[in-house]
Design a protein around this motif. Sequence first.
Motif, short mmCIF file in Angstrom:
data_model
loop_
_atom_site.label_atom_id
_atom_site.label_comp_id
_atom_site.label_asym_id
_atom_site.label_seq_id
_atom_site.Cartn_x
_atom_site.Cartn_y
_atom_site.Cartn_z
N CYS A 1 0.84 -1.20 0.00
CA CYS A 1 0.00 0.00 0.00
C CYS A 1 0.88 1.25 0.00
O CYS A 1 1.76 1.44 0.85
CB CYS A 1 -0.90 -0.02 1.23
SG CYS A 1 -1.76 1.52 1.52
N CYS B 1 0.63 3.33 3.21
CA CYS B 1 1.35 2.71 4.33
C CYS B 1 2.85 2.95 4.18
O CYS B 1 3.56 3.16 5.16
CB CYS B 1 1.06 1.21 4.41
SG CYS B 1 -0.58 0.85 5.11
N HIS C 1 -3.92 0.84 8.70
CA HIS C 1 -4.44 0.61 7.36
C HIS C 1 -5.89 0.12 7.40
O HIS C 1 -6.17 -0.98 7.86
CB HIS C 1 -3.59 -0.40 6.60
CG HIS C 1 -4.13 -0.70 5.22
ND1 HIS C 1 -3.70 -0.04 4.10
CD2 HIS C 1 -5.10 -1.53 4.81
CE1 HIS C 1 -4.37 -0.45 3.05
NE2 HIS C 1 -5.24 -1.37 3.44
N HIS D 1 -6.75 2.94 0.79
CA HIS D 1 -6.40 3.25 2.18
C HIS D 1 -7.16 4.55 2.46
O HIS D 1 -6.98 5.54 1.74
CB HIS D 1 -4.88 3.44 2.29
CG HIS D 1 -4.37 3.71 3.69
ND1 HIS D 1 -3.30 3.04 4.25
CD2 HIS D 1 -4.78 4.61 4.62
CE1 HIS D 1 -3.07 3.52 5.47
NE2 HIS D 1 -3.97 4.48 5.73
#
Length: 173
Positions: free
Chosen positions: A6, A9, A48, A99
Amino acid sequence: MGERPCIFCQIINKQIPAKIVYEDELVIAFLDINPLALGHTLIIPKKHVENIFDIEENDLQHILVVAKKISLKIKEKLQADGVNIFQASGKTAEQSIPHFHLHVIPRRKDDGINWNQWWLTKIKKTNDKELDEIVKLIKIETEKKPEEEIKEEKPRERTEEETYWIRRELELG
Ligand SMILES: [Zn+2]
């Protein structure tokens, strides 16, 4: 090739540099790399979660409080008369990155943003230097524990390749 991790992230983990304007233990806020207006900021939870259906209420409330802080800064420092606060959850709603992220979009008179068809609004051309200037103007310092202060190192610049992939990912959704 495996699935890429991600992107948000990676920003949280400081694996990808971002123009951070706010950070605390729950959330991080940074300038959108494809801004609709100068100062366009994204606020995301550090945990997340994909969307509004999954986010914890405490995180959601906190994100809104941070949105207010950032809105005030944008109004004060970036000559904006207003802001639009925007969130997309789910593919049908054109969510691009899976996200949770809340958009804070500065608004100025005659800024060319057509809110009825905001997705047709041209992305503003910007560059690292300009984004750094904005960070300087609106960054909100949070209190840090002394040991965090010492550990903090100067963030490296984003490589051209990383910028390319981030832009591509945002464009392709
Ligand atoms: Zn994530």
